[in-house]
Design a protein around this motif. Structure first.
Motif, PDB file in Angstrom:
ATOM      1  N   ARG A  11       0.829  -1.202   0.000  1.00  0.00           N
ATOM      2  CA  ARG A  11       0.000   0.000   0.000  1.00  0.00           C
ATOM      3  C   ARG A  11       0.870   1.261   0.000  1.00  0.00           C
ATOM      4  O   ARG A  11       0.561   2.239  -0.694  1.00  0.00           O
ATOM      5  CB  ARG A  11      -0.915  -0.011   1.222  1.00  0.00           C
ATOM      6  CG  ARG A  11      -1.979   1.071   1.195  1.00  0.00           C
ATOM      7  CD  ARG A  11      -2.732   1.117   2.514  1.00  0.00           C
ATOM      8  NE  ARG A  11      -3.470  -0.119   2.772  1.00  0.00           N
ATOM      9  CZ  ARG A  11      -4.054  -0.391   3.935  1.00  0.00           C
ATOM     10  NH1 ARG A  11      -3.966   0.476   4.944  1.00  0.00           N
ATOM     11  NH2 ARG A  11      -4.710  -1.514   4.096  1.00  0.00           N
ATOM     12  N   SER A  12       1.953   1.243   0.751  1.00  0.00           N
ATOM     13  CA  SER A  12       2.822   2.420   0.823  1.00  0.00           C
ATOM     14  C   SER A  12       3.517   2.676  -0.505  1.00  0.00           C
ATOM     15  O   SER A  12       3.679   3.832  -0.921  1.00  0.00           O
ATOM     16  CB  SER A  12       3.847   2.260   1.942  1.00  0.00           C
ATOM     17  OG  SER A  12       4.756   1.207   1.688  1.00  0.00           O
ATOM     18  N   ILE A  13       3.912   1.626  -1.196  1.00  0.00           N
ATOM     19  CA  ILE A  13       4.539   1.789  -2.507  1.00  0.00           C
ATOM     20  C   ILE A  13       3.562   2.438  -3.480  1.00  0.00           C
ATOM     21  O   ILE A  13       3.914   3.367  -4.219  1.00  0.00           O
ATOM     22  CB  ILE A  13       5.045   0.436  -3.035  1.00  0.00           C
ATOM     23  CG1 ILE A  13       6.249  -0.041  -2.210  1.00  0.00           C
ATOM     24  CG2 ILE A  13       5.420   0.528  -4.514  1.00  0.00           C
ATOM     25  CD1 ILE A  13       6.702  -1.450  -2.518  1.00  0.00           C
ATOM     26  N   ASP A  14       2.320   1.976  -3.459  1.00  0.00           N
ATOM     27  CA  ASP A  14       1.298   2.567  -4.333  1.00  0.00           C
ATOM     28  C   ASP A  14       1.096   4.049  -4.020  1.00  0.00           C
ATOM     29  O   ASP A  14       0.949   4.867  -4.946  1.00  0.00           O
ATOM     30  CB  ASP A  14      -0.027   1.818  -4.171  1.00  0.00           C
ATOM     31  CG  ASP A  14       0.013   0.413  -4.767  1.00  0.00           C
ATOM     32  OD1 ASP A  14       0.910   0.143  -5.590  1.00  0.00           O
ATOM     33  OD2 ASP A  14      -0.848  -0.409  -4.393  1.00  0.00           O
ATOM     34  N   ALA A  15       1.073   4.387  -2.737  1.00  0.00           N
ATOM     35  CA  ALA A  15       0.860   5.789  -2.346  1.00  0.00           C
ATOM     36  C   ALA A  15       2.050   6.657  -2.731  1.00  0.00           C
ATOM     37  O   ALA A  15       1.875   7.777  -3.252  1.00  0.00           O
ATOM     38  CB  ALA A  15       0.602   5.867  -0.841  1.00  0.00           C
ATOM     39  N   ILE A  16       3.251   6.177  -2.483  1.00  0.00           N
ATOM     40  CA  ILE A  16       4.450   6.951  -2.815  1.00  0.00           C
ATOM     41  C   ILE A  16       4.506   7.250  -4.306  1.00  0.00           C
ATOM     42  O   ILE A  16       4.910   8.345  -4.728  1.00  0.00           O
ATOM     43  CB  ILE A  16       5.724   6.200  -2.362  1.00  0.00           C
ATOM     44  CG1 ILE A  16       5.798   6.171  -0.825  1.00  0.00           C
ATOM     45  CG2 ILE A  16       6.985   6.869  -2.917  1.00  0.00           C
ATOM     46  CD1 ILE A  16       6.869   5.250  -0.267  1.00  0.00           C
ATOM     47  N   LYS A  17       4.070   6.304  -5.122  1.00  0.00           N
ATOM     48  CA  LYS A  17       4.103   6.488  -6.573  1.00  0.00           C
ATOM     49  C   LYS A  17       3.159   7.591  -7.041  1.00  0.00           C
ATOM     50  O   LYS A  17       3.292   8.080  -8.166  1.00  0.00           O
ATOM     51  CB  LYS A  17       3.772   5.173  -7.273  1.00  0.00           C
ATOM     52  CG  LYS A  17       4.908   4.160  -7.215  1.00  0.00           C
ATOM     53  CD  LYS A  17       4.566   2.872  -7.957  1.00  0.00           C
ATOM     54  CE  LYS A  17       5.741   1.910  -7.953  1.00  0.00           C
ATOM     55  NZ  LYS A  17       5.420   0.637  -8.657  1.00  0.00           N
ATOM     56  N   GLN A  18       2.239   8.009  -6.182  1.00  0.00           N
ATOM     57  CA  GLN A  18       1.318   9.096  -6.526  1.00  0.00           C
ATOM     58  C   GLN A  18       1.874  10.467  -6.150  1.00  0.00           C
ATOM     59  O   GLN A  18       1.190  11.486  -6.325  1.00  0.00           O
ATOM     60  CB  GLN A  18      -0.024   8.881  -5.833  1.00  0.00           C
ATOM     61  CG  GLN A  18      -0.749   7.619  -6.249  1.00  0.00           C
ATOM     62  CD  GLN A  18      -2.061   7.447  -5.499  1.00  0.00           C
ATOM     63  OE1 GLN A  18      -2.958   8.278  -5.577  1.00  0.00           O
ATOM     64  NE2 GLN A  18      -2.166   6.360  -4.749  1.00  0.00           N
TER      65      GLN A  18
END
Length: 218
Positions: free
Chosen positions: A120-127
């Motif tokens: 989930r954190s990887i997905d958020a950071i990519k935004q």
């Protein structure tokens, strides 16, 4: 500690943290302003309240004033080109901010032991703008035991620990670069935010900054 720096939007939250003298580093404020906290919490959370928010799996994202306090304590060790380890990276919010501070020539590693939070954190950071650092291989989030740090990326100029250790983890002290600094909550029922400085000769100096309350480092 309750600073009540709530904002009606993210820009107001960051501004209030600065006005209260908590977010004292201009570089940290600039990086923080580019990473909207809303992306890192559930839709039902209150992202711009100055309070911890539950993110699932028994984890929380720290209150903005605590993130700001830690960033201010570490700012001199988060210059472009430096290396930083974020232990218990959780939501990934602070990992992204740290990454923007050390930049494209630096290295940022987040360590989290809950697989779902890693994803989930990887997905958020990519935004966020920090996503480009991830694409370049300059920022990564690792599934691992936080108490053991991440030896492969050591030594680090700065280490931030986002959960309370019962005692100071020896592995993290070892991975701190001479001349570097770690900020870590230590204790069980009663916890202190401890500044750990490793001098150039390897000598360790510890200073208790403030009393805090964090979830335990598991």
């Amino acid at each position: 500690m309750s600073w009540h720096c709530h904002g009606t939007n993210y820009a107001e939250l960051v501004s209030n943290l600065q006005k209260r003298g908590i977010l004292t580093s201009p570089e940290a404020a600039s990086a923080m302003s580019k990473v909207d906290r809303k992306l890192f919490v559930p839709p039902t959370a209150l992202p711009y309240n100055d309070s911890p928010q539950v993110i699932g799996f028994g984890a929380t994202i720290s209150a903005p004033h605590m993130h700001s306090y830690c960033l201010s304590l570490l700012a001199d060790y988060l210059k472009p080109g430096m290396s930083v380890l974020d232990v218990g990276s959780g939501s990934g919010y602070l990992t992204a901010v740290l990454g923007l501070m050390v930049g494209e020539t630096g290295r940022t590693v987040g360590v989290e032991h809950i697989p779902e939070l890693v994803d989930r954190s990887i997905d958020a950071i990519k935004q966020t703008p920090a996503g480009s650092l991830m694409d370049m291989g300059r920022l990564e989030v690792i599934l691992a035991d936080g108490k053991l740090g991440y030896k492969e990326g050591a030594p680090y100029n700065a280490i931030h620990v986002g959960a309370a250790a019962a005692v100071l983890p020896a592995a993290l002290v070892e991975q701190l670069k001479p001349g570097g600094r770690m900020v870590i909550p230590v204790g069980t029922m009663a916890q202190d935010l401890v500044i750990v400085d490793k001098l150039l000769d390897g000598t360790i100096k510890k200073k208790i900054e403030i009393g805090v309350r964090y979830v335990p480092l598991i």
